[in-house]
Scaffold this motif. Structure first.
Motif, PDB file in Angstrom:
ATOM      1  N   GLU A 240       5.445 -21.361   5.281  1.00  0.00           N
ATOM      2  CA  GLU A 240       5.587 -22.813   5.174  1.00  0.00           C
ATOM      3  C   GLU A 240       6.101 -23.420   6.464  1.00  0.00           C
ATOM      4  O   GLU A 240       5.733 -24.538   6.822  1.00  0.00           O
ATOM      5  CB  GLU A 240       6.542 -23.162   4.017  1.00  0.00           C
ATOM      6  N   LYS A 241       6.946 -22.643   7.159  1.00  0.00           N
ATOM      7  CA  LYS A 241       7.585 -23.214   8.342  1.00  0.00           C
ATOM      8  C   LYS A 241       7.571 -22.221   9.483  1.00  0.00           C
ATOM      9  O   LYS A 241       7.740 -21.014   9.282  1.00  0.00           O
ATOM     10  CB  LYS A 241       9.037 -23.601   8.017  1.00  0.00           C
TER      11      LYS A 241
ATOM     12  N   THR B 199       3.742 -14.084   1.771  1.00  0.00           N
ATOM     13  CA  THR B 199       3.918 -15.541   1.903  1.00  0.00           C
ATOM     14  C   THR B 199       5.377 -15.801   2.254  1.00  0.00           C
ATOM     15  O   THR B 199       6.267 -15.679   1.414  1.00  0.00           O
ATOM     16  CB  THR B 199       3.547 -16.274   0.608  1.00  0.00           C
TER      17      THR B 199
ATOM     18  N   ARG C 210       8.677 -17.957   3.796  1.00  0.00           N
ATOM     19  CA  ARG C 210       9.221 -19.321   3.862  1.00  0.00           C
ATOM     20  C   ARG C 210       9.319 -19.767   5.317  1.00  0.00           C
ATOM     21  O   ARG C 210       8.948 -20.883   5.650  1.00  0.00           O
ATOM     22  CB  ARG C 210      10.601 -19.354   3.200  1.00  0.00           C
TER      23      ARG C 210
ATOM     24  N   LYS D 259       2.833 -26.391   7.961  1.00  0.00           N
ATOM     25  CA  LYS D 259       3.198 -27.754   7.550  1.00  0.00           C
ATOM     26  C   LYS D 259       4.505 -28.201   8.198  1.00  0.00           C
ATOM     27  O   LYS D 259       4.681 -29.375   8.508  1.00  0.00           O
ATOM     28  CB  LYS D 259       3.332 -27.823   6.035  1.00  0.00           C
ATOM     29  N   GLU D 260       5.417 -27.254   8.350  1.00  0.00           N
ATOM     30  CA  GLU D 260       6.708 -27.573   8.952  1.00  0.00           C
ATOM     31  C   GLU D 260       6.865 -26.789  10.240  1.00  0.00           C
ATOM     32  O   GLU D 260       6.637 -25.574  10.270  1.00  0.00           O
ATOM     33  CB  GLU D 260       7.860 -27.227   7.999  1.00  0.00           C
TER      34      GLU D 260
END
Length: 795
Positions: free
Chosen positions: A193-194, A168, A170, A217-218
């Motif tokens: 996430e990005k 996972t 970042r 999401k980002e």
């Protein structure tokens, strides 16, 4: 373009992606960048933690290159010609967290066995190498702590990311520059996430953008084409997971920008950020659509290359954007309009632009009344100069609570007029301006936190009205000379006066601060003299617990600047005794021993009659000096037969015959002219007196109350005084046989009165111990070399 140093990657990562590692920025980097190296230096120290080897010619790494650096945490090998990395290269660096291998010649992503020894790795950049396929090897699955991964290849296919499906991340960074083929849904195995995508300006951009919008999401796009097609294609998408979109380094037109923003407004995106935006053409812009409200809309470093255009159109577009947080920063705008209708904006950031205090004004008679929902306004780093007119611009923003006006050239004087603040302002930042103490007359009554750092405040006026709600005042880096009182700030809890000009603060001011909890007086030029003693004693008392507050930076931040004997000493070590600072105690301490000593010496002198001995010694000294310095002429000496002629009252004859003559003639060998012995019969008394005076070196007069009653004594004194005038020397010597007050001397003895008042005389002591000194003085006064005794003169 090649970077000048690899540290940029660490800074971005630490500040943006891994806040827990921000302290690493403070470490010192061992810099071998741009040294034309072909291999890793063999003199690396074991203490090395951060190493920069970028911009060199290193082609391969072997297992011994980092044996001496077991503490290595950051390694930058970007912009070399790396082709081979031995599988055991990093066996000696188990703590390595950040590794930059970008812009090299590595060729096979599926075979990077050196990664098996990097279990602590958190940042890995392999972008801009010669990878033909984005096929990540099994060793990537072992990087359990990996947070930031940078990659690039000529083709991306499904299952290329299979081996990192258990991770996972970042941030996933893909440099698509050089990407030739992209297979849809290739990013399904990526959990991050990005996603940061450097676009290629080719057809693959749309395909990769579709997957990015569906998975992350980002999303951040760099090098966006002028038509902004990766944004426009969102209109046809049914599935959108992205809620935050960042677009950087884009050059486009006003038409495409407004159209793209409208597209974003109709999507699921809630946060939009534009960085390094360049507008090349300002026409045919689309009106905003307000399908939904953005959480934030940020534009940074925007510029327009067109010289002439409708600036109001540009300002209206940004200020009317349906967003709760609007930011337009580091852009050369000189004005900002007022929203046409009631705005939804709650936070507005217009920092580092070129705005003046005319901002938001509709016309000279009307102020902006549509920003009623605004709670936070940032106007930092503009061209604001006058505070009072600026407060009128924001007066109608009824919900405003936080306002930042720092880093301008703001001033305030009473001739600017009254200040009109919104009713709910709680936090005011006026730091780094040009305010003096008058600014306290232009503050909102409701303020709770006031920041006046880096201004010119030298005192806090006593005649200002009371700020009942003010809790924090920051006056760091001003010109304060003393502590302010809290009479105008009854609720003050935090007072920061660091780095001012306070020399000797008066602790009594703090007694008015009943609610003070935090106090910072560090780094002031304290003068460690008596004036500082009370304050030093107060703060030494358990860190000023007397006022239930915490003294910041105690004790190292509190040091003496003067005098030299205490220079750089902490106030914790500073001490002066009470006697050094209390004038009364010091005076008593000095005066009592001094007075006691004087009294004791006076009593001792009086008891031992020391003054008499001193006078007599002084006379003896003068007599000896006179006898040495007064040399008579040879012809004058030949006429002298006696050392002295003695004149006395017949009633004192007993003393003369029993004491005077035996001592001087018998013991001292002096020749005295005594009238009973040396007057020549047949001559008159006057003739004998004159003869004796002329033949005597000095005349000795024995004074007493009987002396002043004798006529003959009067004649002898007269003739002796006359002889003194003619001879031109001091020939008269007075002996006071008994006390003789001047008022007892008849007026006809005016010459005697004059002599007694102007010259010293010998006093006959009654004590036997003093008489030896008397005779020594008399002998010293009369002693002289005279011719042999003359024959007695016949009648």
């Amino acid at each position: 373009m090649k970077p000048s140093s690899g540290w940029w990657l660490v800074s971005v990562y630490l500040t943006c992606f891994h806040p827990s590692l921000i302290p690493a920025i403070q470490r010192i980097i061992v810099n071998y960048s741009s040294q034309n190296l072909s291999s890793v230096p063999d003199d690396l120290k074991p203490s090395t933690e951060d190493l920069d080897l970028s911009l060199n010619h290193i082609q391969s790494l072997n297992c011994r290159d980092f044996n001496t650096t077991p503490r290595l945490r950051f390694l930058n090998l970007s912009w070399n010609i790396l082709e081979n990395i031995d599988r055991d290269t990093f066996t000696s660096t188990p703590a390595l967290e950040m590794l930059d291998l970008s812009h090299n010649g590595l060729q096979n992503l599926s075979e990077q066995p050196y990664l098996l020894h990097l279990g602590c790795l958190e940042l890995l950049d392999l972008s801009s190498n010669r990878f033909s396929a984005m096929a990540l090897g099994e060793e990537f699955s072992m990087l359990k702590r990996l947070q930031w991964l940078g990659l690039s290849a000529k083709s991306i296919s499904i299952q290329d990311f299979t081996h990192i499906s258990n991770l996972t991340l970042r941030t996933l960074f893909i440099n698509a520059d050089g990407l030739l083929t992209y297979e849809g849904n290739s990013l399904d195995d990526v959990h991050a996430e990005k996603a940061v995508i450097a676009l290629s300006s080719t057809n693959v951009d749309i395909a990769i953008a579709n997957d990015v919008f569906a998975r992350f999401k980002e999303v951040e796009f760099t090098k966006v084409d002028g038509k902004m097609e990766v944004v426009q294609q969102m209109r046809s998408r049914a599935l959108m997971r992205t809620v935050r979109l960042e677009i950087s380094n884009v050059k486009t037109t006003w038409e495409f920008l407004t159209s793209s923003v409208n597209t974003i407004l109709s999507s699921t995106i809630r946060e939009l950020s534009l960085t390094d935006l360049t507008l090349t053409e300002m026409k045919d812009g689309a009106n905003q659509s307000s399908t939904h409200i953005l959480e934030s809309f940020s534009t940074k470093r925007a510029s327009v290359t067109t010289f002439i255009f409708d600036q109001k159109m540009l300002y209206d577009f940004f200020i009317n954007t349906p967003a709760r947080k609007v930011s337009l920063t580091e852009s050369p705008i000189i004005f900002m309009t007022c929203p046409g209708t009631i705005s939804k904006i709650q936070e507005l950031d217009l920092s580092d632009c070129a705005l003046t205090e005319k901002i938001f004004s509709v016309n000279p008679e009307t102020e902006c009344g549509t920003l009623v929902n605004l709670t936070r306004l940032v106007l930092r780093g503009n061209n604001l100069k006058h505070l009072s007119p600026l407060t009128s611009r924001i007066n109608l923003m009824d919900s405003l609570q936080y306002i930042d006006l720092s880093q301008n050239t703001l001033t305030y004087s009473e001739n600017q007029g009254r200040c009109f603040w919104p009713p709910r302002v709680l936090h005011v930042d006026l730091s780094r301006n040009g305010f003096d103490e008058v600014v306290f007359k232009c503050l909102p009554d409701s303020v709770q936190v006031l920041n006046l750092r880096h201004n010119r405040v030298s005192t806090v006026p006593a005649d200002i009205h009371t700020f009942d709600t003010l809790q924090v005042i920051d006056l760091t880096f001003n010109r304060l000379l003393d502590l302010p009182t809290c009479r105008s700030f009854p609720s003050l809890q935090k007072l920061l006066i660091r780095s001012n000009s306070i020399h000797s603060p008066v602790p009594g001011s703090l007694k008015t601060c009943q609610h003070l909890q935090d106090l910072d007086l560090s780094h002031n030029p304290f003068i460690c003299t008596c004036a500082l003693r009370d304050f030093a004693s107060l703060i030494n008392a358990q860190g000023i617990k007397t006022f239930k507050s915490t003294l910041k930076h105690w004790p190292d931040g509190y040091r003496c600047s003067y005098p030299e004997s205490w220079s750089n000493s902490t106030l914790e070590d500073f001490y002066l005794p009470e006697i050094s600072c209390n004038a009364w105690i010091l005076a008593i301490t000095i005066l009592i021993p001094t007075i006691s000593l004087i009294v004791a010496v006076s009593l001792l002198c009086n008891r031992l009659d020391i003054p008499w001995y001193v006078r007599m010694m002084w006379k003896w000294t003068r007599a000896k000096h006179y006898s040495i310095t007064s040399q008579l002429k040879e012809e004058d000496v030949e006429r002298l037969h006696f050392h002295a002629f003695v004149s006395y009252s017949q009633k004192n004859a007993g003393w003369v015959k029993s004491q005077f003559l035996p001592k001087l003639e018998g013991d001292c060998g002096l020749r005295m002219c005594h009238h009973e012995r040396d007057f020549i019969p047949g001559k008159t008394v006057v003739q004998n007196i004159l003869r004796c005076i002329e033949q005597s070196r000095r005349c000795v007069f024995v004074l007493s109350s009987h002396f002043v009653q004798s006529e003959w004594c009067h004649y002898e004194l007269y003739f002796a005084n006359h002889q003194k005038l003619t001879r031109g020397m001091d020939s008269i010597l007075l002996i006071l046989l008994e006390p003789l007050p001047l008022y007892l001397i008849p007026s006809k003895y005016y010459q005697l009165k004059t002599m007694m008042s102007r010259r010293t005389y010998l006093e006959w002591p009654q004590e036997g111990a003093k008489q030896k000194l008397f005779w020594a003085n008399l002998r010293a006064a009369l002693q002289a070399e005279l011719p042999n005794t003359p024959d007695r003169e016949e009648e």
